[in-house]
Scaffold this active site. Sequence first.
Site, PDB file in Angstrom:
ATOM      1  N   GLU A 202       0.793  -1.237   0.000  1.00  0.00           N
ATOM      2  CA  GLU A 202       0.000   0.000   0.000  1.00  0.00           C
ATOM      3  C   GLU A 202       0.827   1.290   0.000  1.00  0.00           C
ATOM      4  O   GLU A 202       0.635   2.153   0.846  1.00  0.00           O
ATOM      5  CB  GLU A 202      -0.969  -0.028   1.195  1.00  0.00           C
TER       6      GLU A 202
ATOM      7  N   GLU B  16      -6.385 -10.525  -1.372  1.00  0.00           N
ATOM      8  CA  GLU B  16      -7.146 -10.334  -0.124  1.00  0.00           C
ATOM      9  C   GLU B  16      -8.614 -10.185  -0.472  1.00  0.00           C
ATOM     10  O   GLU B  16      -9.219  -9.137  -0.243  1.00  0.00           O
ATOM     11  CB  GLU B  16      -6.656  -9.089   0.629  1.00  0.00           C
TER      12      GLU B  16
HETATM   13  O1  9MR Z   1      -7.375  -8.236   8.445  1.00  0.00           O
HETATM   14  C1  9MR Z   1      -6.424  -7.468   9.124  1.00  0.00           C
HETATM   15  C2  9MR Z   1      -6.970  -7.007  10.461  1.00  0.00           C
HETATM   16  O2  9MR Z   1      -7.202  -8.116  11.312  1.00  0.00           O
HETATM   17  C3  9MR Z   1      -6.001  -6.031  11.113  1.00  0.00           C
HETATM   18  O3  9MR Z   1      -6.559  -5.510  12.293  1.00  0.00           O
HETATM   19  C4  9MR Z   1      -5.658  -4.913  10.147  1.00  0.00           C
HETATM   20  C5  9MR Z   1      -4.581  -4.010  10.711  1.00  0.00           C
HETATM   21  O4  9MR Z   1      -3.382  -4.715  10.848  1.00  0.00           O
HETATM   22  O5  9MR Z   1      -5.162  -5.447   8.936  1.00  0.00           O
HETATM   23  C6  9MR Z   1      -6.061  -6.267   8.270  1.00  0.00           C
HETATM   24  O6  9MR Z   1      -5.478  -6.726   7.066  1.00  0.00           O
HETATM   25  C7  9MR Z   1      -5.124  -5.715   6.119  1.00  0.00           C
HETATM   26  C8  9MR Z   1      -3.937  -6.226   5.347  1.00  0.00           C
HETATM   27  O7  9MR Z   1      -2.889  -6.548   6.218  1.00  0.00           O
HETATM   28  C9  9MR Z   1      -3.479  -5.220   4.316  1.00  0.00           C
HETATM   29  N1  9MR Z   1      -4.553  -4.836   3.445  1.00  0.00           N
HETATM   30  C10 9MR Z   1      -5.783  -4.400   4.093  1.00  0.00           C
HETATM   31  C11 9MR Z   1      -6.241  -5.463   5.085  1.00  0.00           C
HETATM   32  C12 9MR Z   1      -7.546  -5.057   5.732  1.00  0.00           C
HETATM   33  O8  9MR Z   1      -7.339  -3.906   6.494  1.00  0.00           O
END
Ligand code: 9MR
Length: 373
Positions: free
Chosen positions: A160, A265
């Site tokens: 990102e 994802e």
């Molecule tokens: O699914 C993840 C969630 O449990 C966490 O709280 C969050 C922050 O670390 O991240 C979520 O996963 C993210 C991923 O790592 C990167 N792309 C966006 C995802 C959704 O926020």
Amino acid sequence: MKSTKTSLLTLLGLLLLSCSTPQKEEAPSLKKAFQDKFLIGTALNVGHNKGTDSLGIDIIKHHFNAIVAENCMKSMHIQPVEGVFFFDEADHFVQFGEDNNMHITGHTLIWHSQVSDWFFTDDKGEDVSREVMIERMKNHIQALVGRYKGRVHGWDVVNEAILDDGSWRETKFKEIVGDDYIKLAFQFAHEADPDAELYYNDYGMSNEGRRNTVIKMVKELQAEGIRIDGIGMQGHMRLDVPDINEFEKSIEAFAALGVKVMITEMDITVLPFPTDETAEVSLTAEYQEVMNPYTAGLPADVEDAFNKQYIDFFSLFLKHSDKISRVTLWGVTDIDTWRNDWPIKGRTDYSLLFDRNYQAKPVVQQLIDLTKK
Ligand code: 9MR
């Protein structure tokens, strides 16, 4: 003698019975259905990694052949203090993937979110120099990639870094190191495990601005001889977002760069959305009942729209299965989905393929059927 005869007859009878009884057919499985198309993956959470969610683990083993760490490899979790590493959960995650012969993706090395302040500051709380910052990036990447060398097959190296309009996200990494922080991250990861695949991963990849900057970035890395193997298109969707034609343009444009394209994802929220952002983690909004309409179950028309969105996008992925190497869901059941708490905490979402009772939703069979067409 008589008893030998009787037992022989019993054995014969049993044999005949087992031949005439039809063998129980194995339940349909996503990974089997898609085996000639692309890998089918899912994100593993702490309950999967630590073995407490046994029903979830059964689903993972049956349906998926690729895994990614949802949270346990993020820098804030794995190195919350400089030089202090918590590898336990990540070790379990990697071991699980190996035990079950799965493709293992490490997520994520350099991300502006879920990173502790120590990464950027000295003991007075001031920003560190470019040199110190580069050293910290290198140490972090070497520690993770080095530990799982030869075991983790691919890494989301940078996550990102680009905004919707195609501009670079102003992160602390960029501010302190400069624009070459991305290139350095890929270099360090490659040095730590020359055989691991290296990916750039982002959301909203159907946006023209982001698409163009990703293309520019990959071309620059390639021109400089920096290894980059694939692009992860996150796929956090809504019932009417993203525009499928724009998404397809990105698949085609990324594949034309000669790298793997992965849907990394995937989930589809059915809930009302407070803004236009797709997966900007910093976004939050106040809880209101009207924003949580399906606590008692999903109305049939919403379920139909949900199924249609999965089917439309999986049909697109199948159309481009020569370009797509993996499609990964962001979690297993609706209990797990991050969507329940983002961007509004405490809602009831239905974004994944398995329901709150660990049952495959009807759409799973519909996706499997797509492969038979
Ligand atoms: O699914 C993840 C969630 O449990 C966490 O709280 C969050 C922050 O670390 O991240 C979520 O996963 C993210 C991923 O790592 C990167 N792309 C966006 C995802 C959704 O926020």
